[in-house]
Enzyme design. Structure first.
Site, PDB file in Angstrom:
ATOM      1  N   ALA A  11       5.607 -27.787   7.412  1.00 29.97           N
ATOM      2  CA  ALA A  11       6.958 -28.202   7.030  1.00 29.97           C
ATOM      3  C   ALA A  11       7.140 -28.362   5.527  1.00 29.97           C
ATOM      4  O   ALA A  11       8.263 -28.432   5.045  1.00 29.97           O
ATOM      5  CB  ALA A  11       7.315 -29.514   7.731  1.00 29.97           C
ATOM      6  N   ARG A  16       4.217 -27.521  -5.895  1.00 29.99           N
ATOM      7  CA  ARG A  16       3.240 -27.099  -6.918  1.00 29.99           C
ATOM      8  C   ARG A  16       3.074 -25.587  -6.985  1.00 29.99           C
ATOM      9  O   ARG A  16       2.528 -25.062  -7.952  1.00 29.99           O
ATOM     10  CB  ARG A  16       1.886 -27.769  -6.646  1.00 29.99           C
ATOM     11  CG  ARG A  16       1.830 -29.214  -7.133  1.00 29.99           C
ATOM     12  CD  ARG A  16       0.449 -29.812  -6.905  1.00 29.99           C
ATOM     13  NE  ARG A  16       0.266 -30.236  -5.534  1.00 29.99           N
ATOM     14  CZ  ARG A  16      -0.886 -30.665  -5.028  1.00 29.99           C
ATOM     15  NH1 ARG A  16      -1.972 -30.675  -5.787  1.00 29.99           N
ATOM     16  NH2 ARG A  16      -0.973 -31.051  -3.780  1.00 29.99           N
ATOM     17  N   ASN A 377       1.381  28.289   4.836  1.00 26.41           N
ATOM     18  CA  ASN A 377       1.035  28.091   3.426  1.00 26.41           C
ATOM     19  C   ASN A 377       2.318  27.826   2.645  1.00 26.41           C
ATOM     20  O   ASN A 377       3.246  28.650   2.653  1.00 26.41           O
ATOM     21  CB  ASN A 377       0.324  29.309   2.838  1.00 26.41           C
ATOM     22  CG  ASN A 377      -0.201  29.022   1.435  1.00 26.41           C
ATOM     23  OD1 ASN A 377      -1.315  28.559   1.259  1.00 26.41           O
ATOM     24  ND2 ASN A 377       0.622  29.296   0.433  1.00 26.41           N
TER      25      ASN A 377
END
Length: 459
Positions: A11, A16, A377
């Protein structure tokens, strides 16, 4: 059989981290921290997993979906208060409840199982997972009595000088008798430095009631790291990377430089695969034996076949066959399917296309929204012109066709089986099988004209 539950604390906003992204959603090795926790819990055969959400609740739910139940913590008043939000889902149920923090992405299944087993063997009401670390600053300390039993757990800010010298820490992971847990949570107070309701206070209440409190000390303190800032996030990333790389090397994968190789935990790699330095492999990628990936390649959500080589390239959400050669500097975009023995060479981009076995796109081409048959090709500088500014259109190149250099194939268009498109052509009509198609201006040579242009004026 004992019922088993888990509560995940997710929660907190994580101030920070200094981020708009909620803390538990910050990724470690490509997956949010809380998802790593859920992944480990799901291996324990639990009856219920309940995630406590608050900040960013909708984002967390969006990430985890129906893999867990949810309880909402409107105000973040501490870990004890957070656990209490699961009361409606768990109160009065018999069994054991594991409480884990959503910011501990390195916790392993083996350790959680040992914690469960230790809790049952000791017949404890509470068992705390502990670890000894060199610098315990910021962590709650586990204070033991003379008999070695847990006397109390004290938060760092509330610890005395003597208690702060203790190096055994509370990791924030617990195992509780479920009925006991919810019976005593109402007795927890916020009489502490933070004014919060601490979950570890349940231990003190248990001791006062002469209930058994136990501790299981892990041998690997690294896996108990809680991520609260970007420094810890980077440290967790490094440890997870090392763990994953070592797992693959033990199982027969050659990782040339593990420090410069990033492999998500969800990736599956067979033995005898070689991973070169600078490579990043994410998502649900599966790599078959004998493949060589890298250097400096990025692979995500791909199936890579045996003995395929991918160098200096980016490949996303695609299926790659056996003995395919990709790169250097190729880009295979999502929803591409490349079959066996195909070459996708340097500076080739493939997007949402099928390329069947034996075909070659050797260099400097864009192949988008295209079905390429077998043994085709495609020459240098070929572009499948799939977008008119509003809609996408499909190009089909059938088996054995030859596309000359610097050709533009304007979709929707089909190049027939065995057909040849001459170099420098812009094709906007279907080419029949075995036809030669030339769509370019007629060459005209003007004799001696260059001399007139380059003639220097008289001085």
């Amino acid at each position: 059989m004992t019922n088993k539950y888990a509560i995940v604390l997710a929660a907190g906003q994580g101030t920070r981290m200094k981020s708009k992204l909620y803390k538990v959603l910050h990724p470690v090795m490509g997956s949010p921290m809380v998802e790593h926790v859920i992944n480990q819990l799901e291996t324990l055969d639990l009856d219920k997993i309940i995630t406590i959400v608050g900040h960013g609740a909708e984002k967390v739910k969006e990430q985890l979906g129906n893999r867990t139940l949810y309880a909402f913590q409107k105000e973040q008043l501490g870990t004890g208060h957070a656990v209490q939000q699961a009361e409606d889902l768990l109160k009065n149920k018999d069994g054991l409840t594991l409480v884990v923090c959503g910011d501990t992405p390195l916790l392993k299944q083996e350790t959680l199982l040992k914690l469960y087993n230790h809790h049952q063997e000791t017949k404890a009401k509470v068992t705390v997972l502990t670890a000894s670390i060199a610098d315990p600053t910021g962590y709650g300390r586990v204070i033991r009595n003379q008999s070695g039993d847990v006397a109390k757990i004290v938060e760092h800010k509330d610890a005395s000088e003597a208690e702060q010298l203790v190096t055994e820490i509370n990791t924030g992971t617990y195992c509780f008798d479920n009925q006991f847990l919810f019976d005593v949570l109402d007795q927890v107070t916020n009489n502490n430095a933070q004014g919060e309701y601490y979950l570890p206070d349940v231990i003190e209440i248990a001791k006062m009631g002469n209930e058994k409190v136990s501790a299981y000390k892990t041998d690997d303190p690294n896996e108990t790291i809680g991520v609260n800032d970007r420094i810890a996030l980077a440290h967790a990333e490094k440890l997870m990377k090392q763990r994953v790389n070592e797992y693959h090397m033990i199982n027969g994968v050659t990782i040339v430089d593990p420090d410069q190789t990033y492999i998500a935990p969800s990736v599956k790699i067979a033995s005898d695969v070689v991973i070169e330095p600078g490579t990043v492999i994410r998502g649900k990628t599966v790599i078959a034996t004998g493949a060589v990936i890298g250097p400096n390649s990025e692979i995500e959500d791909c199936l890579i076949g045996e003995s395929t080589i991918i160098k200096h390239s980016v490949v996303h959400q695609s299926e790659i066959g056996v003995n395919v050669n990709i790169g250097p500097f190729a880009h295979v975009r999502p929803q591409s399917e490349i079959h066996d023995h195909v070459k996708v060479g340097n500076f080739v981009e493939v997007k949402k296309s099928l390329i069947e076995s034996g075909s070659k796109i050797s260099h400097l081409s864009y192949i988008g929204d295209t079905d390429v048959g077998k043994d085709v090709n495609i020459g240098c500088g070929t572009i499948t012109v799939n977008y008119d500014g509003k809609d996408k259109f499909k190009t089909i190149i059938k088996d054995g066709a030859f596309i000359g250099c610097n050709s533009n194939l304007i979709a929707p268009v089909t190049i027939g089986e065995g057909a040849i498109v001459a170099a420098g052509s812009t094709i906007n009509k279907n080419v029949p099988a075995d036809a030669l198609s030339i769509a370019r201006s007629k060459q005209e040579n003007k004799e001696n004209y260059a001399k007139k242009i380059n003639k220097k004026p008289n001085k």
